[in-house]
Design an enzyme around this catalytic site. Structure first.
Site, mmCIF file in Angstrom:
data_model
loop_
_atom_site.group_PDB
_atom_site.id
_atom_site.type_symbol
_atom_site.label_atom_id
_atom_site.label_comp_id
_atom_site.label_asym_id
_atom_site.label_seq_id
_atom_site.Cartn_x
_atom_site.Cartn_y
_atom_site.Cartn_z
ATOM 1 N N GLY A 1 0.766 -1.225 0.070
ATOM 2 C CA GLY A 1 0.155 -0.081 0.055
ATOM 3 C C GLY A 1 0.846 1.262 -0.097
ATOM 4 N N LEU A 2 0.143 2.179 0.390
ATOM 5 C CA LEU A 2 1.297 3.418 0.422
ATOM 6 C C LEU A 2 2.252 3.464 1.082
ATOM 7 C CD1 LEU A 2 -1.646 6.442 0.521
ATOM 8 C CD2 LEU A 2 -0.374 5.481 -1.362
ATOM 9 N N ALA A 3 2.305 2.973 2.542
ATOM 10 C CA ALA A 3 3.414 2.752 3.350
ATOM 11 C C ALA A 3 4.476 1.801 2.574
ATOM 12 C CB ALA A 3 3.023 2.451 4.903
ATOM 13 N N HIS B 1 -14.066 0.687 9.362
ATOM 14 C CA HIS B 1 -13.430 1.326 8.237
ATOM 15 C C HIS B 1 -12.113 1.364 8.541
ATOM 16 C CE1 HIS B 1 -12.398 3.911 4.992
ATOM 17 N NE2 HIS B 1 -12.104 4.999 5.776
ATOM 18 N N ARG C 1 -15.780 11.477 12.475
ATOM 19 C CA ARG C 1 -16.538 10.359 12.102
ATOM 20 C C ARG C 1 -16.888 9.679 13.353
ATOM 21 N NH1 ARG C 1 -12.015 8.220 7.903
ATOM 22 N NH2 ARG C 1 -12.403 9.709 6.377
#
Lengths: 638, 271
Positions: free
Chosen positions: A42-44, A402, A331
């Site tokens: 993923g991004l990391a 989430h 949220r």
């Protein structure tokens, strides 16, 4: 035991710069002697692997998907925060820092959050240089939008596909390093064990998902960038494959697991349509910029067509309860407010689990075209799933799990308590405290990968000689044997219930008793039930196929088996944390108006749990949280 | 507190469908179609949730479930990949098969389900194919060669909204490979064209533009993908609506690169 996060002391404004100047370096000629294993793309993971490859380290990268480009960061829609203050609306590094600390309900390490806010601006620059097509205004400058929990516009976005575009940027940087020969990618592999030699992380054991081969890979450091664990609730916005396995295996090898009870329930998801469904689709938080949440004021109106309910008969419950932030309340707060009105039997749609998100006013104010430009792809996605047109009739939304703020414990250098084991992105616990604000997950993933780990890993490697551990080492052989044995054990059960049935049973139990609301009673009962489900799983699960070759059931079974163990730790942590904070809401601890009531005297610490062997209670370690730049305050969005 | 009424349960309108599915145990075996029945399907099931239901039944019967690639189930990761009734992703505009819902089918329908079929995508298992050739194309040059750090401020590079929107239209590609599966030539020109055009449209992408298009086209050909002969099937099935104008753009960029001497990555004879 009290543990130390090794955060720099002194003025926070200069903490990262001072730390960076004091970290040890590895000589360019020596870098190629080190091998670094990165799990997850993923991004990391992708940004770390690309950056470390560029620096000259040998990097091996692993992901369970067929390509590194598929990691679930790709589904992030709304945007990424940075303290650029381009709109001239008063933003600053301090404000982004403060909003993130406050958003996390004062349960994160201050210095880590400051660093995140500080490097946020570099991330935007980096992504622009890579060709990420962020939204622009007509003069060609970068555009911003607002997001929950902030009163400034600091969110950069690429239509409703920001995560996809950032991930493509990191993936392309990664593939560039593959071309350069510094990075090797192993897709369709899953990490099933961490190899620890003399107390240091020296490798991983994985299963090749295509051939079924189980083998060890060794290196000088292991980076876990494997995302979050909210699939433990069965219902979630995560991809089907997201799992806790990698960090859970590391926990069982001695890594501390911090704050597992901090999970985030996202308020705006497409409601569930039937029991067969586990994956719920998120509708970006950015929609709450222009959409207004409401339910009928009267219970008897809930089955009426929304357009037939007069303005005065509607309850815009977020605007009513939180006039200061309105529909942009954070949220956790928005989720609980939605649950509250549905529990009051005013929820709309199937099973009465939904609230309206209405764009009528925004369409009148701005026109349909402006909304199409902002949210076109989200509206289309919604229509595909529900067969309803949100330009004409309000969306129906309901909260769903989430994101997980908890994760493996790491120090300021992102290193776990096992030397050589680093944890990045959602998989660690570092910056979001008890609740994460919108558009800051992408920011954290890239901050960790591009701008933190390249510095901090050198400090560890500078103290470490290139490893002589190879896959023939006895620890590796032992780990491979154990993994194979546990796979065979799963296959040999040959019971009567499928893996999905168990996943659903565990998940629904967790969702109802340890989801949005938790109590001493619900958690104690759940803790008594989980071992029974787990016991039945190991006696009655049915998996066809064999350990060789592709076997998707076996993959799922392993993940569910780990969730069954992990669920217990989540509940233990939730039960021990006898206060409400952020996403962790204990019904016993609330103010009269239903807001979360923290107990700073007793719980102003991060809880890091140490595995003490099967059947034994985990041991609690505390990392006290000290705030020098902000004052602990009641988190109010009124 | 007001009295609580029992909420209405989930609506059930059951459908039964006949599935004819491609089964194949490994890349070397010759596969075959098998017939299954999908029961208790509602219009709200997604296509993959329908397959989940069928698989649960197969597992209970002690049979091997149908293997298929999937992950995000919201149409963005690009992992899901199946040909439904002869059309990649099932033939609904800008819809991946994971976002296809059963309300698009009728009770009693027969549905054929096959994997991507293309020379460059060997079938690995049932509906699972090897699409690593797409990664090879990106590896060849699908990036801007900037290092981490040391880049200018984001607003130092001005990009007109038109150019930004155009780049974004191209960059939306999810790399699922439906374009290849739909193309009679098994070409990856929509995929490659989209990436070439995304960068070619931006000032940051100009510096390496000739080398990039040359290297990516070369990789595309080496991986066994065909070339475009204007069938437009790719655009029709693309779940992100990527336009074939990006193929034209790639051809133009390629031609421009031919006239540049500094490409270094290829000579005209290699074309």
């Amino acid at each position: 035991m009290i543990i130390d996060g090794k955060a720099p002391t002194g003025p926070i404004e200069t903490s990262w710069d001072r730390c960076r100047s004091s970290l040890k370096l590895v000589n360019p000629a020596n870098k190629r002697k080190y091998r670094i294993l990165v799990v997850g793309t993923g991004l990391a993971g992708a940004s770390a692997a690309a950056s470390l490859g560029e620096l000259g380290y040998n990097v091996e990268v692993f992901c369970y998907q067929d390509s590194p480009r598929r990691a679930h960061c790709i589904a992030a829609q709304g945007g990424i925060n940075a303290a650029k203050n381009y709109p001239n609306d008063g933003d600053s590094v301090f404000r982004l820092f403060y909003d993130t600390i406050k958003g996390g309900d004062f349960r994160a390490r201050e210095a880590d959050v400051w660093r995140l806010a500080q490097v946020s601006n570099s991330i935007i620059d980096q992504c622009v240089a890579q060709g990420v097509p962020f939204a622009r205004d007509y003069a060609g400058y970068l555009d911003n939008r607002s997001f929950g929990g902030a009163q400034v516009s600091r969110t950069f976005y690429a239509r409703g596909q920001t995560g996809q575009q950032l991930l493509m940027g990191a993936y392309s940087a990664l593939m560039r390093q593959v071309r350069a020969g510094t990075v090797k990618v192993f897709p369709r592999t899953e990490m099933l064990d961490l190899i620890v030699v003399n107390g240091e992380a020296k490798g991983i054991t994985l299963r090749d998902l295509l051939t079924g081969e189980v083998r060890a890979h060794t290196g000088d450091a292991v980076l876990l960038c494997t995302g979050g664990y909210v699939n433990v609730f069965h219902l979630s916005t995560n991809a089907m494959g997201c799992n806790v396995t990698a960090i859970w295996k590391a926990y069982k090898k001695g890594a501390y697991f911090a704050n597992p009870c901090y999970t985030q329930i996202h308020p705006t998801c497409v409601p569930q349509t039937g029991e067969y469904q586990s994956k719920l689709t998120l509708m970006s938080e950015s929609l709450r910029n222009d959409g207004r949440c409401w339910v009928p004021l009267k219970q008897e109106d809930k089955d009426k067509a929304p357009e037939k309910i007069h303005e005065t008969e509607r309850d815009y419950f977020l605007e009513r309860k939180y006039p200061g932030y309105g529909n942009l309340a954070p949220r956790d707060i928005a989720s609980r407010a939605a649950k509250e009105v549905c529990d009051d039997n005013r929820g709309v749609g199937p099973a009465g689990r939904g609230v309206y998100l209405d764009f009528k006013d925004a369409i009148q104010r701005l026109g349909e075209n402006v909304l199409r430009d902002r949210f076109g792809n989200l509206f289309e996605m919604y229509e595909r799933i529900t067969d309803e047109n949100p330009y004409k009739t309000p969306m129906r939304i309901y909260p769903a799990p989430h994101y997980s703020m908890g994760g493996l414990w790491v120090d300021y250098n992102l290193m776990s308590n096992i030397p050589g084991l680093f944890v990045l992105g959602e998989a660690n616990f570092s910056v979001h405290g008890a609740n994460r604000l919108g558009a800051s997950a992408l920011m954290q993933g890239l901050a960790d990968g591009y701008f933190i780990i390249p510095y901090t890993i050198a400090d560890y490697l500078a103290h470490t000689k290139p490893t002589s551990v190879t896959p023939e080492h006895q620890e590796c052989v032992k780990s491979v044997m154990e993994v194979k044995a546990s796979l065979r054990r799963l296959l040999s059960v040959n019971g009567r219930r499928t893996v999905t049935e168990f996943r659903r049973e565990l998940g629904m139990l967790m969702w109802h008793s340890a989801g949005m609301l938790r109590s001493n009673k619900s958690l104690s009962e759940t803790l008594a039930t989980i071992p029974k489900i787990r016991e039945e799983f190991w006696q009655n699960v049915k998996i066809s196929g064999s350990e060789t070759g592709l076997n998707q059931q076996l993959e799922n079974a392993g993940r569910v088996a780990d969730f069954m163990e992990f669920a217990e730790l989540l509940c233990v942590d939730a039960l021990h944390r006898d206060e409400s904070c952020g996403g962790h809401f204990r019904v016993e601890h609330q103010y009269e108006d239903g807001e979360a009531r923290r107990n700073d005297a007793q719980f102003c610490y991060s809880a890091a749990w140490e595995h003490k062997g099967p059947g034994t209670e985990p041991e609690l370690h505390q990392e006290p949280l000290r705030f020098t730049s902000v004052h602990l305050a009641v988190r109010s969005y009124k | 507190m007001r009295p609580r009424k029992q909420a209405a349960p989930f609506e059930r309108r059951n459908m039964t469908l006949k599935l004819i599915v491609w089964r194949q145990k490994n890349p070397d075996e010759k596969g075959q179609f098998e017939t299954y029945t999908a029961r208790n399907i509602t219009p709200d099931h997604s296509f993959l949730e329908m397959l989940d239901v069928v698989n649960e039944e197969l597992i209970r019967e002690g049979k091997n479930p149908i293997a298929f690639d999937h992950d995000c189930r919201e149409g963005i990761c690009g992992m899901c990949s199946m040909v439904v009734n002869g059309i990649a992703h099932g033939g609904h505009e800008r819809t991946t098969v994971c976002q296809l819902h059963m309300r698009k089918f009728k009770n009693g329908d027969t549905i054929y389900i096959e994997p991507w079929r293309a020379r460059a995508f060997p079938i690995l298992f049932d509906l699972v194919t090897d699409r690593s050739a797409l990664d090879k194309i990106i590896e060849a040059g699908g990036y801007i060669s900037c290092h981490t750090g040391g880049v200018p401020d984001g607003n130092d590079i001005l990009i007109s909204k038109t150019a930004g929107d155009y780049a974004m239209d191209a960059a939306q590609c999810i790399g699922c490979g439906a374009c290849v599966a739909a193309c009679p030539n098994g070409a990856a020109m929509l995929f490659t064209g989209a990436k070439v055009s995304h960068f070619a449209a931006l000032p940051q992408g100009q510096v390496e533009a000739p080398e990039r298009v040359a290297a990516m086209v070369k990789a595309m050909q080496e991986c066994g993908f065909g070339n475009c002969s204007n069938h437009y099937e790719c655009e029709a099935v693309c779940p992100k609506g990527i336009h074939t104008k990006f193929i034209s753009r790639m051809n133009r960029e390629f031609l421009k690169a031919l006239f540049k001497e500094n490409t270094g990555t290829f000579t005209p004879s290699e074309k």
